[in-house]
Design a protein around this motif. Sequence first.
Motif, mmCIF file in Angstrom:
data_model
loop_
_atom_site.group_PDB
_atom_site.id
_atom_site.type_symbol
_atom_site.label_atom_id
_atom_site.label_comp_id
_atom_site.label_asym_id
_atom_site.label_seq_id
_atom_site.Cartn_x
_atom_site.Cartn_y
_atom_site.Cartn_z
ATOM 1 N N ALA A 269 37.589 44.324 33.646
ATOM 2 C CA ALA A 269 36.769 43.302 34.427
ATOM 3 C C ALA A 269 36.603 42.155 35.073
ATOM 4 O O ALA A 269 37.513 41.703 34.717
ATOM 5 C CB ALA A 269 35.423 43.138 32.864
ATOM 6 N N ALA A 270 36.065 41.452 35.799
ATOM 7 C CA ALA A 270 35.999 40.004 35.928
ATOM 8 C C ALA A 270 34.783 39.404 36.715
ATOM 9 O O ALA A 270 34.345 40.202 36.406
ATOM 10 C CB ALA A 270 37.110 40.148 37.227
ATOM 11 N N THR A 271 34.802 38.258 36.149
ATOM 12 C CA THR A 271 33.593 37.445 36.784
ATOM 13 C C THR A 271 33.864 36.876 37.732
ATOM 14 O O THR A 271 35.033 36.243 37.817
ATOM 15 C CB THR A 271 32.945 36.642 35.841
ATOM 16 N N GLU A 272 33.018 36.190 38.207
ATOM 17 C CA GLU A 272 33.614 34.516 39.414
ATOM 18 C C GLU A 272 31.789 34.120 39.115
ATOM 19 O O GLU A 272 30.668 34.982 39.176
ATOM 20 C CB GLU A 272 33.822 35.797 40.831
ATOM 21 N N LYS A 273 32.266 32.677 39.875
ATOM 22 C CA LYS A 273 31.142 32.200 40.155
ATOM 23 C C LYS A 273 30.265 32.823 40.590
ATOM 24 O O LYS A 273 28.856 32.142 41.149
ATOM 25 C CB LYS A 273 31.444 30.357 38.979
#
Length: 80
Positions: A20-24
């Motif tokens: 999983a990855a998130t980015e603003k």
Amino acid sequence: MAESTAKSRNTSGMRLHAGAATEKGLGRERNEDVYVLHLAQGLFAVCDGMGGATAGDVASRIAAATILREVQQPEAADSA
């Protein structure tokens, strides 16, 4: 800065890889998204921070914590 994680689990001859990855995103000051990975329980969740809405980061953290609590202690929630 993006956040990410990866985990692996091997059961019954099958291998499961999850990440999983998130980015603003563009134009945001902070990342409000939260993800939950619990391979042992087959749980994969993304709680979106509501696109910069007031306290979106708080809402996504509460949602993730609630999901985890319900999955880890379902009998406590049923008796409430």
